[in-house]
Design a protein around this motif. Structure first.
Motif, PDB file in Angstrom:
ATOM      1  N   ARG A  37       7.078  10.986  30.407  1.00 19.70           N
ATOM      2  CA  ARG A  37       6.762  12.244  30.957  1.00 19.70           C
ATOM      3  C   ARG A  37       7.932  12.408  31.982  1.00 19.70           C
ATOM      4  NH1 ARG A  37       0.853  14.224  32.571  1.00 19.70           N
ATOM      5  NH2 ARG A  37       1.879  15.520  33.993  1.00 19.70           N
ATOM      6  N   ARG A  97      -5.848  14.151  23.494  1.00 21.89           N
ATOM      7  CA  ARG A  97      -4.483  14.545  23.746  1.00 21.89           C
ATOM      8  C   ARG A  97      -3.605  13.647  23.477  1.00 21.89           C
ATOM      9  NH1 ARG A  97      -5.904  17.550  29.778  1.00 21.89           N
ATOM     10  NH2 ARG A  97      -7.593  18.912  28.894  1.00 21.89           N
ATOM     11  N   GLU A 129      -1.141  11.970  24.919  1.00 19.75           N
ATOM     12  CA  GLU A 129      -0.465  12.002  26.143  1.00 19.75           C
ATOM     13  C   GLU A 129       0.770  11.010  26.236  1.00 19.75           C
ATOM     14  OE1 GLU A 129      -1.500  13.116  29.139  1.00 19.75           O
ATOM     15  OE2 GLU A 129      -3.377  13.694  28.820  1.00 19.75           O
ATOM     16  N   ILE A 187      -8.846   3.506  31.965  1.00 16.50           N
ATOM     17  CA  ILE A 187      -9.607   4.756  31.200  1.00 16.50           C
ATOM     18  C   ILE A 187      -9.107   5.948  31.933  1.00 16.50           C
ATOM     19  CG2 ILE A 187     -11.259   3.511  30.147  1.00 16.50           C
ATOM     20  CD1 ILE A 187     -13.123   4.318  32.513  1.00 16.50           C
ATOM     21  N   PHE A 188      -8.144   6.053  32.829  1.00 12.68           N
ATOM     22  CA  PHE A 188      -7.913   7.160  33.650  1.00 12.68           C
ATOM     23  C   PHE A 188      -7.407   8.297  32.869  1.00 12.68           C
ATOM     24  CE2 PHE A 188      -5.026   9.974  36.012  1.00 12.68           C
ATOM     25  CZ  PHE A 188      -5.936  10.413  36.885  1.00 12.68           C
ATOM     26  N   ARG A 189      -6.151   7.751  31.956  1.00 11.41           N
ATOM     27  CA  ARG A 189      -5.451   8.643  31.132  1.00 11.41           C
ATOM     28  C   ARG A 189      -5.565   8.202  29.796  1.00 11.41           C
ATOM     29  NH1 ARG A 189      -3.015  12.959  32.321  1.00 11.41           N
ATOM     30  NH2 ARG A 189      -2.345  12.162  34.635  1.00 11.41           N
ATOM     31  N   SER A 190      -6.425   8.476  28.840  1.00  9.58           N
ATOM     32  CA  SER A 190      -6.219   7.923  27.396  1.00  9.58           C
ATOM     33  C   SER A 190      -6.135   8.974  26.447  1.00  9.58           C
ATOM     34  CB  SER A 190      -7.706   7.221  27.276  1.00  9.58           C
ATOM     35  OG  SER A 190      -8.567   7.972  27.518  1.00  9.58           O
ATOM     36  N   PHE A 242     -10.705  11.198  25.029  1.00 15.88           N
ATOM     37  CA  PHE A 242     -11.604  10.841  26.122  1.00 15.88           C
ATOM     38  C   PHE A 242     -12.552  11.915  25.807  1.00 15.88           C
ATOM     39  CE2 PHE A 242      -9.819  14.761  28.272  1.00 15.88           C
ATOM     40  CZ  PHE A 242      -8.769  14.752  27.366  1.00 15.88           C
ATOM     41  N   GLN A 302     -15.143  15.196  27.843  1.00 17.24           N
ATOM     42  CA  GLN A 302     -15.427  15.987  29.206  1.00 17.24           C
ATOM     43  C   GLN A 302     -16.789  16.496  29.217  1.00 17.24           C
ATOM     44  OE1 GLN A 302     -12.282  18.919  27.709  1.00 17.24           O
ATOM     45  NE2 GLN A 302     -10.973  17.977  29.328  1.00 17.24           N
ATOM     46  N   GLU A 317      -6.539  13.333  39.991  1.00 19.04           N
ATOM     47  CA  GLU A 317      -7.479  14.249  39.752  1.00 19.04           C
ATOM     48  C   GLU A 317      -8.740  13.527  39.276  1.00 19.04           C
ATOM     49  OE1 GLU A 317      -6.016  17.652  37.398  1.00 19.04           O
ATOM     50  OE2 GLU A 317      -7.985  17.892  36.374  1.00 19.04           O
ATOM     51  N   LEU A 318      -9.901  14.001  39.643  1.00 20.57           N
ATOM     52  CA  LEU A 318     -11.188  13.462  38.970  1.00 20.57           C
ATOM     53  C   LEU A 318     -11.557  14.670  38.160  1.00 20.57           C
ATOM     54  CD1 LEU A 318     -13.576  11.358  38.932  1.00 20.57           C
ATOM     55  CD2 LEU A 318     -14.380  12.487  41.057  1.00 20.57           C
ATOM     56  N   MET A 319     -11.579  15.779  38.553  1.00 19.31           N
ATOM     57  CA  MET A 319     -11.891  17.027  37.797  1.00 19.31           C
ATOM     58  C   MET A 319     -11.177  18.123  38.335  1.00 19.31           C
ATOM     59  SD  MET A 319     -15.967  18.002  38.888  1.00 19.31           S
ATOM     60  CE  MET A 319     -15.807  19.605  38.098  1.00 19.31           C
ATOM     61  N   GLY A 320     -11.104  19.259  37.532  1.00 18.96           N
ATOM     62  CA  GLY A 320     -10.727  20.610  38.214  1.00 18.96           C
ATOM     63  C   GLY A 320     -11.695  21.532  37.978  1.00 18.96           C
ATOM     64  N   ALA A 354     -15.117  18.187  33.997  1.00 24.37           N
ATOM     65  CA  ALA A 354     -14.755  16.840  34.639  1.00 24.37           C
ATOM     66  C   ALA A 354     -14.687  15.885  33.430  1.00 24.37           C
ATOM     67  CB  ALA A 354     -16.191  16.418  35.270  1.00 24.37           C
ATOM     68  N   GLY A 355     -13.889  14.848  33.636  1.00 22.66           N
ATOM     69  CA  GLY A 355     -13.759  13.766  32.641  1.00 22.66           C
ATOM     70  C   GLY A 355     -14.795  12.766  32.602  1.00 22.66           C
ATOM     71  N   ARG A 395     -13.068   9.430  33.789  1.00 22.79           N
ATOM     72  CA  ARG A 395     -12.754   9.472  34.826  1.00 22.79           C
ATOM     73  C   ARG A 395     -13.518   9.145  35.984  1.00 22.79           C
ATOM     74  NH1 ARG A 395      -7.501  13.308  35.255  1.00 22.79           N
ATOM     75  NH2 ARG A 395      -6.429  12.370  33.658  1.00 22.79           N
TER      76      ARG A 395
HETATM   77  P1  ATP Z   1      -4.000  15.421  34.395  1.00 24.74           P
HETATM   78  O1  ATP Z   1      -3.114  16.586  35.352  1.00 24.74           O
HETATM   79  O2  ATP Z   1      -4.405  14.325  34.932  1.00 24.74           O
HETATM   80  O3  ATP Z   1      -3.442  15.312  32.899  1.00 24.74           O
HETATM   81  P2  ATP Z   1      -5.265  17.880  33.572  1.00 24.74           P
HETATM   82  O4  ATP Z   1      -5.223  18.594  34.786  1.00 24.74           O
HETATM   83  O5  ATP Z   1      -4.532  18.234  32.230  1.00 24.74           O
HETATM   84  O6  ATP Z   1      -5.308  16.531  33.940  1.00 24.74           O
HETATM   85  P3  ATP Z   1      -7.758  19.210  32.624  1.00 24.74           P
HETATM   86  O7  ATP Z   1      -7.003  19.819  31.605  1.00 24.74           O
HETATM   87  O8  ATP Z   1      -8.038  20.012  33.748  1.00 24.74           O
HETATM   88  O9  ATP Z   1      -7.061  17.989  32.979  1.00 24.74           O
HETATM   89  O10 ATP Z   1      -9.013  18.412  32.088  1.00 24.74           O
HETATM   90  C1  ATP Z   1     -10.041  18.480  32.808  1.00 24.74           C
HETATM   91  C2  ATP Z   1     -10.503  16.807  33.078  1.00 24.74           C
HETATM   92  O11 ATP Z   1     -10.526  16.222  32.041  1.00 24.74           O
HETATM   93  C3  ATP Z   1      -9.582  16.234  34.297  1.00 24.74           C
HETATM   94  O12 ATP Z   1      -9.886  16.538  35.368  1.00 24.74           O
HETATM   95  C4  ATP Z   1     -10.034  14.723  33.696  1.00 24.74           C
HETATM   96  O13 ATP Z   1     -11.174  14.309  34.316  1.00 24.74           O
HETATM   97  C5  ATP Z   1     -10.332  14.891  32.326  1.00 24.74           C
HETATM   98  N1  ATP Z   1      -9.142  14.431  31.315  1.00 24.74           N
HETATM   99  C6  ATP Z   1      -7.875  15.362  31.045  1.00 24.74           C
HETATM  100  N2  ATP Z   1      -6.970  14.521  30.471  1.00 24.74           N
HETATM  101  C7  ATP Z   1      -7.486  13.143  30.394  1.00 24.74           C
HETATM  102  C8  ATP Z   1      -7.180  12.068  29.685  1.00 24.74           C
HETATM  103  N3  ATP Z   1      -5.954  12.008  29.130  1.00 24.74           N
HETATM  104  N4  ATP Z   1      -7.834  10.871  29.856  1.00 24.74           N
HETATM  105  C9  ATP Z   1      -9.009  10.897  30.597  1.00 24.74           C
HETATM  106  N5  ATP Z   1      -9.466  12.084  31.095  1.00 24.74           N
HETATM  107  C10 ATP Z   1      -8.845  13.193  31.087  1.00 24.74           C
END
Ligand code: ATP
Length: 495
Positions: free
Chosen positions: A98, A206, A208, A215-218, A221, A223, A297-300, A340-341, A344
């Motif tokens: 990225r 996604r 990614e 497991i933070f970014r897979s 996942f 939601q 980010e944990l959640m938005g 929320a994920g 995460r």
């Molecule tokens: P990031 O900026 O970390 O990619 P995002 O802002 O794209 O996240 P959102 O689209 O707001 O994420 O998704 C809502 C929630 O889903 C995130 O806060 C996170 O907890 C979870 N999430 C998003 N992408 C992933 C991922 N690739 N793996 C695990 N959890 C994810």
């Protein structure tokens, strides 16, 4: 921070929380499998979230939409055109990164000042020997990176037997759109008035570019999302209702994570500034957690305005409004979206629960998980596995407890080690059956019918009649009593 990611990853694998997907084939890029304890923990997080945010509130309902949807959904939502990350490719090793994250990676450097020696240098820092900063591929250290290009993160697939463009669709990259396209169905079926919310828990996918940090970014996942529909024409406390509800959801979400164990010092809010704000958003606030790699980010929690409903109305030709009986007008609701994920959340709960303590000169690893989240609530353990009466009593007790809670029996080690194993996976209570419980027929000694209950956190032990075990556990797990309150009613057992 209580623990490094490496220590947690190793514990997660060793104790059966999380495995790498398809590990025997060398693993897949960033997909994870939840093992026997992981699936229990994950289910508990989802169950508690659903109970607190859906079942206990009278302004919420649930939904479980399909993962595959009509492809136009993704056109209308903007995902086909906008769900992209800028990415750069290494011309040498072909790895992809990225563009906005390459400078956050440690980088490989062949240093001319040291006859081309290879070093790994911390993200953002220059080489100590030659002073150079990274310009090439951070991974191989040799290749030139391409200019950034936009890369769509949605997984493509084909619906039906023919792989042609007309059959192209996507695996959903978020659960939210399933809620928007069902807005009218839910409204008709439930006769709700604004404000009300629809919640959904489910998988999202996604592709990614730079997955990682366990497991933070897979790429696959789960939601837990809420779309909370508000009348934008209404005012609360002199402010637009959507803004007030946005603040309330931010507070509720933060309180939820703290209630189930996250240290308030490890949680903070991040307000999206103008250029960071998504095209549909009036205001977005992220809940950040202090992960081992830094605040992330944990959640938005976004105020998506009426963007999605209007887009779907436009693309489908169906009206997606709510009729305000009082004002006699059709309203397109504004939407507050706490998203929320699950993975995460699980990672944050595990990280925050992890402790290494010194007990009588020995290291004790304990997961101080909230009892509602703990994968196993009670372990029933025999002090002597060679005594059939002890073992039979254990099995009988476990079966009784297992009707209400996750309970297990383990006799594969001596009691000290069994306790340590349960501490390490966060089991709140161990119940031990010993000779005193069942008595000794040969010595003509009657049993006292009492067992020892050990509390994970204090390691205190009390002696409780077998018939009381269920009540003791229930007072703490179901009725919210503390161990100290409950333990006060029983004699202490020797530690
Ligand atoms: P990031 O900026 O970390 O990619 P995002 O802002 O794209 O996240 P959102 O689209 O707001 O994420 O998704 C809502 C929630 O889903 C995130 O806060 C996170 O907890 C979870 N999430 C998003 N992408 C992933 C991922 N690739 N793996 C695990 N959890 C994810």
């Amino acid at each position: 921070m209580n623990v490094t990611m490496d220590v947690l990853v190793s514990l997660a694998k060793r104790r059966g929380f999380i495995f790498q997907s398809s590990e025997i084939y060398g693993g897949t890029g960033s997909c994870w499998d939840y093992g026997p304890l992981g699936v229990e923990l994950k289910n508990n997080i989802k169950r508690v979230w659903w109970r607190d945010f859906v079942q206990q509130r009278d302004d919420m309902v649930g939904l479980d939409a399909s993962i595959l949807m009509h492809p136009t959904v993704w056109k209308a939502s903007g995902h086909v055109d906008h769900f992209t990350d800028p990415m750069v490719d290494c011309r040498e090793c072909k790895r992809r990164f990225r563009a906005d994250k390459v400078d956050e990676m440690d980088w490989t450097h062949y240093c001319a000042a040291t006859k081309g020696n290879k070093f790994t240098i911390k993200a953002g820092e220059p080489c100590k020997h030659c002073g150079e900063r990274r310009t090439l591929c951070p991974e191989c250290g040799k290749g030139v990176l391409t200019a950034p290009r936009q890369f769509n993160l949605m997984f493509k697939t084909f619906m039906g037997p023919v792989e042609e463009d007309a059959a192209l669709t996507y695996l959903r990259p978020e659960t939210a759109q399933g809620i928007f396209v069902n807005f009218d169905n839910v409204l008709q079926a439930t006769r709700r008035k604004l404000p009300f919310g629809i919640a959904q828990i489910g998988k999202a996918f996604r592709n990614e570019i730079t997955p990682g940090n366990f497991i933070f970014r897979s790429r696959e996942f789960e939601q837990m999302e809420i779309e909370y529909f508000v009348n934008p024409n209404e005012r609360l406390d002199g402010r637009p209702a959507d803004e007030v509800w946005h603040d309330r959801w931010i507070d509720d979400c933060r309180a939820w994570f703290e209630r189930y164990g996250l240290d308030p010092e490890h949680v903070t809010l991040h307000e999206h500034a103008g250029e960071e704000l998504a095209h549909y958003s009036k205001r977005t606030v992220d809940l950040l957690y202090r992960f081992p790699m830094g605040w992330s980010e944990l959640m938005g929690i976004a105020n998506r305005t009426d963007f999605d409903l209007k887009q779907h109305a436009k693309f489908s030709g169906k009206s997606l409004t709510w009729f305000d009986e009082e004002r006699k007008e059709h309203v397109v609701p504004y939407v507050i979206e706490p998203s929320a994920g699950v993975d995460r959340a699980l990672l944050a709960f595990l990280l925050d629960a992890y402790r290494e303590e010194q007990v009588r000169g020995e290291k004790r690893v304990v997961l101080r998980l909230h009892p509602e989240l703990a994968p196993v609530k009670i372990a029933v353990l025999p002090l002597l596995k060679k005594r059939p009466e002890i073992v039979a009593t254990c099995h009988e007790l476990r079966a009784r407890l297992a009707r209400r809670w996750a309970a297990l029996y383990d006799d594969t080690a001596a009691i000290g080690r069994l306790y340590r194993r349960q501490d390490e996976v966060g089991t709140p209570f161990c119940v031990t059956v010993d000779v005193k419980t069942v008595g000794d027929a040969e010595k003509r000694e009657a049993g006292d019918g009492r067992v020892t209950i050990r509390d994970r956190d204090s390691m205190e032990q009390i002696r409780v009649p077998i018939a009381d075990v269920e009540t003791v556990v229930s007072r703490i797990l179901d009725a919210g009593a503390t161990w100290t309150e409950v333990a006060a009613g029983y004699p202490r057992a020797e530690g």
